[in-house]
Design an enzyme around this catalytic site. Structure first.
Site, PDB file in Angstrom:
ATOM      1  N   LYS A  13      35.361  42.956  37.348  1.00  0.00           N
ATOM      2  CA  LYS A  13      35.909  44.064  36.551  1.00  0.00           C
ATOM      3  C   LYS A  13      35.349  44.016  35.123  1.00  0.00           C
ATOM      4  O   LYS A  13      34.837  44.995  34.607  1.00  0.00           O
ATOM      5  CB  LYS A  13      37.455  43.996  36.522  1.00  0.00           C
ATOM      6  CG  LYS A  13      38.099  43.951  37.903  1.00  0.00           C
ATOM      7  CD  LYS A  13      39.620  43.900  37.844  1.00  0.00           C
ATOM      8  CE  LYS A  13      40.194  42.624  37.261  1.00  0.00           C
ATOM      9  NZ  LYS A  13      39.970  41.402  38.078  1.00  0.00           N
ATOM     10  N   ARG A  90      48.792  46.626  37.710  1.00  0.00           N
ATOM     11  CA  ARG A  90      48.756  45.445  38.558  1.00  0.00           C
ATOM     12  C   ARG A  90      49.945  45.393  39.500  1.00  0.00           C
ATOM     13  O   ARG A  90      50.087  44.443  40.251  1.00  0.00           O
ATOM     14  CB  ARG A  90      48.821  44.221  37.650  1.00  0.00           C
ATOM     15  CG  ARG A  90      47.609  43.342  37.722  1.00  0.00           C
ATOM     16  CD  ARG A  90      47.876  42.176  36.797  1.00  0.00           C
ATOM     17  NE  ARG A  90      46.911  41.163  36.985  1.00  0.00           N
ATOM     18  CZ  ARG A  90      45.764  41.085  36.315  1.00  0.00           C
ATOM     19  NH1 ARG A  90      45.454  41.987  35.419  1.00  0.00           N
ATOM     20  NH2 ARG A  90      44.940  40.092  36.543  1.00  0.00           N
ATOM     21  N   ARG A 129      32.618  30.546  35.080  1.00  0.00           N
ATOM     22  CA  ARG A 129      32.594  31.602  34.054  1.00  0.00           C
ATOM     23  C   ARG A 129      32.668  31.038  32.641  1.00  0.00           C
ATOM     24  O   ARG A 129      33.389  30.099  32.363  1.00  0.00           O
ATOM     25  CB  ARG A 129      33.763  32.565  34.258  1.00  0.00           C
ATOM     26  CG  ARG A 129      33.913  33.540  33.085  1.00  0.00           C
ATOM     27  CD  ARG A 129      34.789  34.708  33.381  1.00  0.00           C
ATOM     28  NE  ARG A 129      36.097  34.332  33.857  1.00  0.00           N
ATOM     29  CZ  ARG A 129      36.974  35.215  34.347  1.00  0.00           C
ATOM     30  NH1 ARG A 129      36.650  36.492  34.426  1.00  0.00           N
ATOM     31  NH2 ARG A 129      38.139  34.796  34.763  1.00  0.00           N
ATOM     32  N   ARG A 162      38.003  29.985  30.003  1.00  0.00           N
ATOM     33  CA  ARG A 162      39.387  30.431  29.909  1.00  0.00           C
ATOM     34  C   ARG A 162      40.321  29.345  30.436  1.00  0.00           C
ATOM     35  O   ARG A 162      39.982  28.671  31.391  1.00  0.00           O
ATOM     36  CB  ARG A 162      39.572  31.716  30.736  1.00  0.00           C
ATOM     37  CG  ARG A 162      39.416  32.971  29.911  1.00  0.00           C
ATOM     38  CD  ARG A 162      39.282  34.203  30.753  1.00  0.00           C
ATOM     39  NE  ARG A 162      40.356  34.421  31.717  1.00  0.00           N
ATOM     40  CZ  ARG A 162      40.455  35.509  32.470  1.00  0.00           C
ATOM     41  NH1 ARG A 162      39.556  36.477  32.339  1.00  0.00           N
ATOM     42  NH2 ARG A 162      41.438  35.643  33.322  1.00  0.00           N
ATOM     43  N   ARG A 173      46.736  32.938  40.977  1.00  0.00           N
ATOM     44  CA  ARG A 173      46.320  34.295  40.578  1.00  0.00           C
ATOM     45  C   ARG A 173      45.981  35.124  41.812  1.00  0.00           C
ATOM     46  O   ARG A 173      46.286  36.314  41.884  1.00  0.00           O
ATOM     47  CB  ARG A 173      45.125  34.220  39.622  1.00  0.00           C
ATOM     48  CG  ARG A 173      45.537  33.719  38.225  1.00  0.00           C
ATOM     49  CD  ARG A 173      44.363  33.155  37.444  1.00  0.00           C
ATOM     50  NE  ARG A 173      43.338  34.142  37.133  1.00  0.00           N
ATOM     51  CZ  ARG A 173      42.113  33.820  36.734  1.00  0.00           C
ATOM     52  NH1 ARG A 173      41.752  32.552  36.592  1.00  0.00           N
ATOM     53  NH2 ARG A 173      41.239  34.777  36.455  1.00  0.00           N
TER      54      ARG A 173
HETATM   55  P1  AP5 Z   1      34.381  38.926  35.684  1.00  0.00           P
HETATM   56  O1  AP5 Z   1      33.707  40.234  35.623  1.00  0.00           O
HETATM   57  O2  AP5 Z   1      34.661  38.234  34.391  1.00  0.00           O
HETATM   58  O3  AP5 Z   1      35.695  38.986  36.588  1.00  0.00           O
HETATM   59  P2  AP5 Z   1      37.010  39.880  36.457  1.00  0.00           P
HETATM   60  O4  AP5 Z   1      37.098  40.779  37.649  1.00  0.00           O
HETATM   61  O5  AP5 Z   1      37.094  40.519  35.121  1.00  0.00           O
HETATM   62  O6  AP5 Z   1      38.109  38.733  36.689  1.00  0.00           O
HETATM   63  P3  AP5 Z   1      39.250  38.148  35.761  1.00  0.00           P
HETATM   64  O7  AP5 Z   1      39.381  36.706  36.135  1.00  0.00           O
HETATM   65  O8  AP5 Z   1      39.048  38.479  34.337  1.00  0.00           O
HETATM   66  O9  AP5 Z   1      40.459  38.957  36.333  1.00  0.00           O
HETATM   67  P4  AP5 Z   1      41.929  38.621  36.283  1.00  0.00           P
HETATM   68  O10 AP5 Z   1      42.494  39.864  36.840  1.00  0.00           O
HETATM   69  O11 AP5 Z   1      42.305  37.360  36.957  1.00  0.00           O
HETATM   70  O12 AP5 Z   1      42.217  38.339  34.729  1.00  0.00           O
HETATM   71  P5  AP5 Z   1      42.732  39.263  33.550  1.00  0.00           P
HETATM   72  O13 AP5 Z   1      42.016  38.865  32.336  1.00  0.00           O
HETATM   73  O14 AP5 Z   1      42.774  40.683  33.941  1.00  0.00           O
HETATM   74  O15 AP5 Z   1      33.490  37.953  36.612  1.00  0.00           O
HETATM   75  C1  AP5 Z   1      33.859  36.620  36.884  1.00  0.00           C
HETATM   76  C2  AP5 Z   1      32.632  35.712  36.886  1.00  0.00           C
HETATM   77  O16 AP5 Z   1      31.766  36.064  37.970  1.00  0.00           O
HETATM   78  C3  AP5 Z   1      31.775  35.828  35.625  1.00  0.00           C
HETATM   79  O17 AP5 Z   1      31.296  34.560  35.296  1.00  0.00           O
HETATM   80  C4  AP5 Z   1      30.633  36.760  36.030  1.00  0.00           C
HETATM   81  O18 AP5 Z   1      29.439  36.480  35.307  1.00  0.00           O
HETATM   82  C5  AP5 Z   1      30.480  36.468  37.499  1.00  0.00           C
HETATM   83  N1  AP5 Z   1      30.129  37.655  38.286  1.00  0.00           N
HETATM   84  C6  AP5 Z   1      30.599  38.928  38.133  1.00  0.00           C
HETATM   85  N2  AP5 Z   1      30.087  39.750  39.063  1.00  0.00           N
HETATM   86  C7  AP5 Z   1      29.279  38.982  39.847  1.00  0.00           C
HETATM   87  C8  AP5 Z   1      28.471  39.258  40.989  1.00  0.00           C
HETATM   88  N3  AP5 Z   1      28.393  40.515  41.511  1.00  0.00           N
HETATM   89  N4  AP5 Z   1      27.770  38.224  41.536  1.00  0.00           N
HETATM   90  C9  AP5 Z   1      27.861  36.967  41.007  1.00  0.00           C
HETATM   91  N5  AP5 Z   1      28.609  36.650  39.929  1.00  0.00           N
HETATM   92  C10 AP5 Z   1      29.316  37.647  39.351  1.00  0.00           C
HETATM   93  O19 AP5 Z   1      44.270  38.785  33.431  1.00  0.00           O
HETATM   94  C11 AP5 Z   1      44.593  37.471  33.057  1.00  0.00           C
HETATM   95  C12 AP5 Z   1      46.103  37.260  33.164  1.00  0.00           C
HETATM   96  O20 AP5 Z   1      46.787  38.125  32.247  1.00  0.00           O
HETATM   97  C13 AP5 Z   1      46.738  37.569  34.520  1.00  0.00           C
HETATM   98  O21 AP5 Z   1      46.638  36.489  35.402  1.00  0.00           O
HETATM   99  C14 AP5 Z   1      48.181  37.910  34.120  1.00  0.00           C
HETATM  100  O22 AP5 Z   1      48.916  36.730  33.895  1.00  0.00           O
HETATM  101  C15 AP5 Z   1      48.019  38.612  32.794  1.00  0.00           C
HETATM  102  N6  AP5 Z   1      47.917  40.084  32.935  1.00  0.00           N
HETATM  103  C16 AP5 Z   1      46.825  40.856  32.637  1.00  0.00           C
HETATM  104  N7  AP5 Z   1      47.071  42.158  32.910  1.00  0.00           N
HETATM  105  C17 AP5 Z   1      48.343  42.206  33.380  1.00  0.00           C
HETATM  106  C18 AP5 Z   1      49.166  43.263  33.860  1.00  0.00           C
HETATM  107  N8  AP5 Z   1      48.716  44.533  33.904  1.00  0.00           N
HETATM  108  N9  AP5 Z   1      50.418  42.952  34.293  1.00  0.00           N
HETATM  109  C19 AP5 Z   1      50.892  41.681  34.263  1.00  0.00           C
HETATM  110  N10 AP5 Z   1      50.155  40.633  33.828  1.00  0.00           N
HETATM  111  C20 AP5 Z   1      48.889  40.892  33.397  1.00  0.00           C
HETATM  112 ZN    ZN Z   2      38.328  40.178  33.429  1.00  0.00          ZN
END
Ligand code: AP5
Ligand code: ZN
Length: 216
Positions: A13, A90, A129, A162, A173
């Site tokens: 994402k 979410r 990452r 992170r 997660r």
């Molecule tokens: P990356 O693009 O960084 O992954 P991402 O989909 O953004 O994953 P996240 O881990 O950020 O998602 P998340 O939903 O767990 O965390 P969030 O910050 O939203 O890619 C990951 C890695 O893979 C990178 O190193 C990249 O280079 C590599 N990569 C990407 N694409 C690739 C490909 N095609 N091939 C190979 N490698 C690739 O949320 C964090 C926390 O915040 C949650 O756990 C929760 O506690 C809280 N939170 C956030 N939003 C809410 C909400 N709406 N409600 C309640 N709690 C919330």
């Molecule tokens: Zn992310």
């Protein structure tokens, strides 16, 4: 463009959102990045959220909905060019509240794109990452290394891991994702705005498929 990116942790994402920003000028709203900025500033919300995030849980719907509402109603770029929501909604209640908000603004959601990847592939993505904290830019030790080790390509500032990017927190997660977030896929299917993409492909292929499903 007004769209949502849905996908498990590590689906890509945060990797694909900047491409959408470059192409459409829309605003990238990552609730994870917003929460991490609160953690960094040491606000009450940040302190409470850090515990939940490190354990792989979800912050309350009420807090998250208010956070998004204040951005959507005050951010100039969101109003004129649209937005890419990353990490929100979410839960079903978050999706319903978002629809209410956007309908009230006469700016309904146009697309919900699901980045599909099997859980097995995500461990390597998450544990490798590296992120640039102030911009949210992410790299990968193997799949997308920075030009200089542990250094952001654009600012030259240090990259970090992170605190929730470890195998144990990832399990939780993923659990939260399957239990609480995946149901929103059906929600958007029923609305007729869902598109699913094979996000196990390389980032360039994934981007190509996103553009195709948006109709460009
Ligand atoms: P990356 O693009 O960084 O992954 P991402 O989909 O953004 O994953 P996240 O881990 O950020 O998602 P998340 O939903 O767990 O965390 P969030 O910050 O939203 O890619 C990951 C890695 O893979 C990178 O190193 C990249 O280079 C590599 N990569 C990407 N694409 C690739 C490909 N095609 N091939 C190979 N490698 C690739 O949320 C964090 C926390 O915040 C949650 O756990 C929760 O506690 C809280 N939170 C956030 N939003 C809410 C909400 N709406 N409600 C309640 N709690 C919330
Ligand atoms: Zn992310």
């Amino acid at each position: 463009l007004r769209m949502v990116l849905i996908g498990p942790p590590g689906a890509g994402k945060g990797t694909q959102a900047p491409n959408l920003v470059d192409k459409f000028g829309a605003y990238h709203l990552s609730t994870g990045d917003m929460l991490r900025s609160q953690v960094k500033q040491g606000t009450d919300l940040g302190v409470a959220a850090k515990k939940i995030m490190d354990q792989g849980g979800l912050v309350s719907d009420e807090i998250m909905v208010n956070m998004i509402k204040s951005e959507l109603t005050t951010n100039e770029t969101c109003a004129t060019k649209g937005f890419i929501l990353d990490g929100f909604p979410r839960t079903i209640p978050q999706a319903e509240k978002l629809d209410e908000m956007l309908e009230g603004m006469k700016k309904p959601l146009q697309k919900a794109v699901e980045l599909k990847v099997d859980d097995e592939l995500l461990v390597a993505r998450i544990t490798g990452r590296l992120v640039h904290p102030s911009s949210g830019r992410s790299y990968h030790k193997l799949f997308n290394p920075p030009k200089k080790e542990m250094t952001d390509d654009i600012t030259g500032e240090p990259l970090v891991q992170r605190s929730d990017d470890n195998a144990e927190a990832l399990k939780k997660r993923l659990n939260s994702y399957h239990q609480q977030t995946e149901p929103i896929v059906d929600y958007y299917k029923k609305k007729g705005i869902w598109a699913g993409i094979d996000a196990a492909q390389n980032p360039a292929k994934v981007w190509g498929d996103i553009i195709k499903c948006l109709g460009f």
